[in-house]
Design a protein around this motif. Sequence first.
Motif, short mmCIF file in Angstrom:
data_model
loop_
_atom_site.label_atom_id
_atom_site.label_comp_id
_atom_site.label_asym_id
_atom_site.label_seq_id
_atom_site.Cartn_x
_atom_site.Cartn_y
_atom_site.Cartn_z
N PRO A 97 20.86 -14.12 36.37
CA PRO A 97 20.23 -12.81 36.58
C PRO A 97 21.00 -11.64 35.97
N GLU A 98 22.29 -11.83 35.73
CA GLU A 98 23.06 -10.73 35.13
C GLU A 98 22.60 -10.43 33.70
N ARG A 99 21.89 -11.36 33.08
CA ARG A 99 21.40 -11.17 31.71
C ARG A 99 20.04 -10.48 31.68
N ASN A 100 19.37 -10.39 32.81
CA ASN A 100 18.01 -9.87 32.84
C ASN A 100 17.94 -8.40 32.44
N ASN A 101 16.89 -8.07 31.71
CA ASN A 101 16.71 -6.69 31.27
C ASN A 101 15.25 -6.44 30.93
N VAL A 102 14.70 -5.33 31.43
CA VAL A 102 13.33 -4.93 31.13
C VAL A 102 13.31 -3.48 30.70
N ALA A 103 12.75 -3.23 29.53
CA ALA A 103 12.58 -1.85 29.05
C ALA A 103 11.15 -1.71 28.54
N ILE A 104 10.37 -0.89 29.24
CA ILE A 104 8.97 -0.64 28.91
C ILE A 104 8.83 0.80 28.42
N GLY A 105 8.07 1.01 27.37
CA GLY A 105 7.83 2.35 26.87
C GLY A 105 6.38 2.76 27.04
N VAL A 115 4.32 -2.66 39.46
CA VAL A 115 4.94 -3.23 40.66
C VAL A 115 6.16 -4.04 40.24
N THR A 116 7.25 -3.83 40.95
CA THR A 116 8.51 -4.52 40.65
C THR A 116 8.38 -6.03 40.82
N GLY A 117 9.04 -6.77 39.92
CA GLY A 117 9.11 -8.22 40.03
C GLY A 117 10.50 -8.67 40.43
N LEU A 118 10.83 -9.93 40.15
CA LEU A 118 12.11 -10.50 40.57
C LEU A 118 13.29 -9.81 39.92
N ILE A 119 13.14 -9.40 38.65
CA ILE A 119 14.25 -8.74 37.97
C ILE A 119 14.63 -7.45 38.69
N GLY A 120 13.62 -6.62 38.99
CA GLY A 120 13.88 -5.36 39.66
C GLY A 120 14.40 -5.53 41.08
N LYS A 121 13.99 -6.59 41.75
CA LYS A 121 14.45 -6.84 43.11
C LYS A 121 15.91 -7.27 43.13
N ARG A 122 16.32 -8.02 42.10
CA ARG A 122 17.71 -8.46 42.04
C ARG A 122 18.64 -7.35 41.57
N ASN A 123 18.16 -6.57 40.62
CA ASN A 123 18.99 -5.50 40.04
C ASN A 123 18.09 -4.41 39.52
#
Length: 250
Positions: free
Chosen positions: A108-116, A125-133
């Motif tokens: 999970p430390e590698r996860n990254n989401v960038a939306i424009g 709505v937040t998913g697992l990435i946003g819930k973890r970090n």
Amino acid sequence: MKHAIQTGYRTMGKFWRLLALMLLLGWGGQAYAQMVGTVTNLSGVLTARHPDGSTRIMSSKSEVLQGDTLITQSNTYARVKFMDNSEIVLRPGSEMVVKSFLYDAEKPERNNVAIGLVKGGLRAVTGLIGKRNHDAVSFDTPTATIGIRGTHFGALFCQNDCGGVPTSSGSTPANGLHVDVAQGAIVLSNPAGQQVFQAGQFGYVSNLNTPPVILPPAQGIPVTMPLSISKNAPGSKSVDASKSVSCMVQ
């Protein structure tokens, strides 16, 4: 004869290697693009523009790829479910870029989401990435960056194109970024300042040089979506944190 055959094999070998290289570098670039989400609900015309400039018309169950720009035409709503179970619904006349989407359940430390959000509006709505970090997820807009805090929120960017958006006063929304929070919290930040918005609050930022501000509910712009697009699958729980907003939840 033997020499000619060997020469022919070498020539064919070079041809196939060259063809494979061309596919890898350009022609077949989309075949190697990472699938990051799926269109689950769609009404109208949705187009995906790939990083190489090519486009395709999307349908329900179409795959969304890393780097895609999703464009909704007039009267088009589209719902996308991403690999970490996060979801985004796009309004008509919207343009959204999947700048980065890296989901690794094991690391999970590698996860990254960038939306424009280039134009138009969305609900997310937040998913697992946003819930973890929550710091691993961000939404960029022309006037501010939206950070999430375990969130269900709406965002609408107006640039003389929001005349048909309903408001409590009946007036046309001002140009700039409008947000509403149905669950959790978001942080709006730009060079002029930063502001946290909690569930039930509305916000606005006119441009990069003015700080985000909290608006009274009577002046807020709820980003609404039709239930036919934003409703959940049978058996899922519903959260109605803002009755003026058609909620989309996991």
